[in-house]
Design an enzyme around this catalytic site. Sequence first.
Site, short mmCIF file in Angstrom:
data_model
loop_
_atom_site.label_atom_id
_atom_site.label_comp_id
_atom_site.label_asym_id
_atom_site.label_seq_id
_atom_site.Cartn_x
_atom_site.Cartn_y
_atom_site.Cartn_z
N LYS A 169 0.84 -1.20 0.00
CA LYS A 169 0.00 0.00 0.00
C LYS A 169 0.88 1.25 0.00
O LYS A 169 1.80 1.37 0.80
CB LYS A 169 -0.90 0.00 1.23
CG LYS A 169 -1.86 -1.20 1.26
CD LYS A 169 -2.60 -1.31 2.57
CE LYS A 169 -1.68 -1.58 3.73
NZ LYS A 169 -2.36 -1.85 4.99
N THR B 180 -7.95 9.20 8.57
CA THR B 180 -7.45 7.99 7.90
C THR B 180 -7.09 6.90 8.90
O THR B 180 -6.58 5.84 8.52
CB THR B 180 -6.18 8.33 7.09
OG1 THR B 180 -5.23 8.91 7.99
CG2 THR B 180 -6.49 9.30 5.96
N GLY C 152 -7.07 3.78 10.81
CA GLY C 152 -7.76 2.50 10.67
C GLY C 152 -7.94 2.05 9.24
O GLY C 152 -8.55 1.01 8.99
N THR C 153 -7.37 2.80 8.28
CA THR C 153 -7.60 2.40 6.88
C THR C 153 -6.95 1.04 6.56
O THR C 153 -7.51 0.25 5.81
CB THR C 153 -7.05 3.45 5.89
OG1 THR C 153 -5.80 3.88 6.36
CG2 THR C 153 -7.98 4.63 5.75
N GLY C 154 -5.78 0.78 7.16
CA GLY C 154 -5.08 -0.49 6.87
C GLY C 154 -5.90 -1.68 7.35
O GLY C 154 -6.13 -2.64 6.61
N CYS C 155 -6.37 -1.59 8.61
CA CYS C 155 -7.17 -2.69 9.18
C CYS C 155 -8.44 -2.87 8.35
O CYS C 155 -8.87 -3.99 8.06
CB CYS C 155 -7.62 -2.37 10.61
SG CYS C 155 -6.29 -1.84 11.68
#
Length: 565
Positions: free
Chosen positions: A224, A257, A259-262
């Site tokens: 990412k 933004t 928490g976007t990865g989880c």
Amino acid sequence: MAYFCTQIPVLLNPGVACIKSFHQYRFLHIKAMQDDKVSTPTPSDECMVRVPHVLTVAGSDSGAGAGIQADLKACAARGVYCSTVITAVTAQNTVGVQGVNIVPEDFVAEQLRSVLSDMHPDVVKTGMLPSIGIVKTLCQSLKEFPVQALVVDPVMVSTSGHTLAGPSILDSFREELLPMADIVTPNLKEASALLGGVPLETIADMHYAAKAIHDIGPRNVLVKGGDLPASLDAVDVFYDGKDFYVFQSSRIMTPNTHGTGCTLASSVAAELAKGSQMLSAVKVAKRYIEAALSYSKNIAIGGGRQGPVDHLLKLKSNVQRRPFDPCDLFLYAVTDSRMNKRWGRSIVDAVKAAIEGGATIIQLREKEVETSDFLEAAKACLKICRVHGVPLLINDRIDVALASDADGVHIGQSDMPAHVARALLGPDKIIGVSCKTPEHALQAWIDGADYIGSGGVYPTNTKENNKTIGLDGLKTVCLSSKLPVVAIGGIGISNAQAVMGLGVPNLKGVAVVSALFDRECVLTETRKLLEVLKESNQMGKLKKCWRSPHTSRQSNLNFCYQKIS
Ligand SMILES: Cc1ncc(COP(=O)(O)OP(=O)(O)O)c(N)n1
Ligand SMILES: Cc1nc(C(=O)O)sc1CCOP(=O)(O)O
Ligand SMILES: [Mg+2]
């Protein structure tokens, strides 16, 4: 034993009639192969529909933007059940991480056993794995209870820069977890850590990293690029061991933004649990996270630099909307495109004038406009209505109400059935139903309407072949109705008092088309009608009620009227 249910071959257990969905069929197949026999979750005589299921193994975020809480919300938003094994409890908010408490390894093992042995999740998604022991426990559990797919989000550092899994964990990631993974989703920093600290700064570096991480063992890699320079587009690089796919989209500028990865990893897991192939799971998950980011653009939660994303795509619209209040029906303005055309005004100007004159609710009844124009007008009117705290309803068109996020719809006896409209619009939107008889009124109540419109009280030229029910008919409907009523049909300044003078408590107001809009000045006519309605109040039939300060701050009409019983 093989059976056929909705044209899908299904393996059956004694006592289970059938299991719907192809997905369940696949699940049973896998189980049958694992156990060397067929098993099902619960014996029952009814058709059971198995729900796609993701188990997240991750840390709790008290601020609920990331971690377990993000995974639960993302899976719920994507229509997938999510169970949880908690590896750590963090004290965290929009400013940063204030503390971490790691759950003992044996208790992580116990949680894993509880869920895996009974609930048979389709996909396991991992987030914060804060100790080598927990990584090993997880890998052991997955060998004992295999799942269809393993999604690894190699969480190491929080968005605020706090270390959540130290470098000591890297060897167990590389040697044990990643070789079991169907996909791993590192950001640039995590990819660099997995590759021994190699600097990664460009899209070319991301290609290199995806391939190098793939060599460690996972079947697919998504690197990412959120940490690329802010001037660049949002770029993620996906590698399946054969081909590279670059996902590029313009960057959504928002501070929210966290928490976007989880969220991305759990939505990939959710799509896999539904049965998607990996590439399409990643594509759909990316679309979802983009929508969540765009919904989060200007929501304010917490005082820190990074707020949470709006996982359920609901926060902003709910802040702006207040619950339906029957008093809203007091002066109900219903637009008409023919009349607006005749008087040379736009829908938006007509609505502005009606609100300024004191209309307490607006219905866009636009029978002759193109859908795209209707939608644009609805969006523009909604902005005005929201500023004034006046609800906006759409006549007949559920699709336009949904697309514009209007407050609700008004539907008649030959439109979409009210219970179907309710199912489509959800529990919060306002639904009004036209009723000429007590039977209609009872059905509207059963179907989940919020109010009914009853008429025609008087003859009207606005609606062709409309049956007039008169004041008596209106009274009969009101007395039988469990819902608040607004009267409609041929009502204006000359007869509004006679209507409101009927003296039935649930008659809350009048709905008017031509007396407001087939006139030169909508503002003046609305003001005049408001005065007439207020006079009914002074005649002692209604009492003036003040709205709550929260409501009145938004509304141009900080009072409403209620019948004195
Ligand atoms: C407030 C209110 N009451 C009744 C109607 C009429 O709805 P319907 O019977 O669906 O007829 P059309 O308006 O669609 O011609 C209404 N619009 N508003
Ligand atoms: C849209 C509508 N519905 C009616 C019903 O009886 O359900 S009467 C009507 C037309 C109301 O227009 P005006 O205020 O110009 O008479
Ligand atoms: Mg209709």
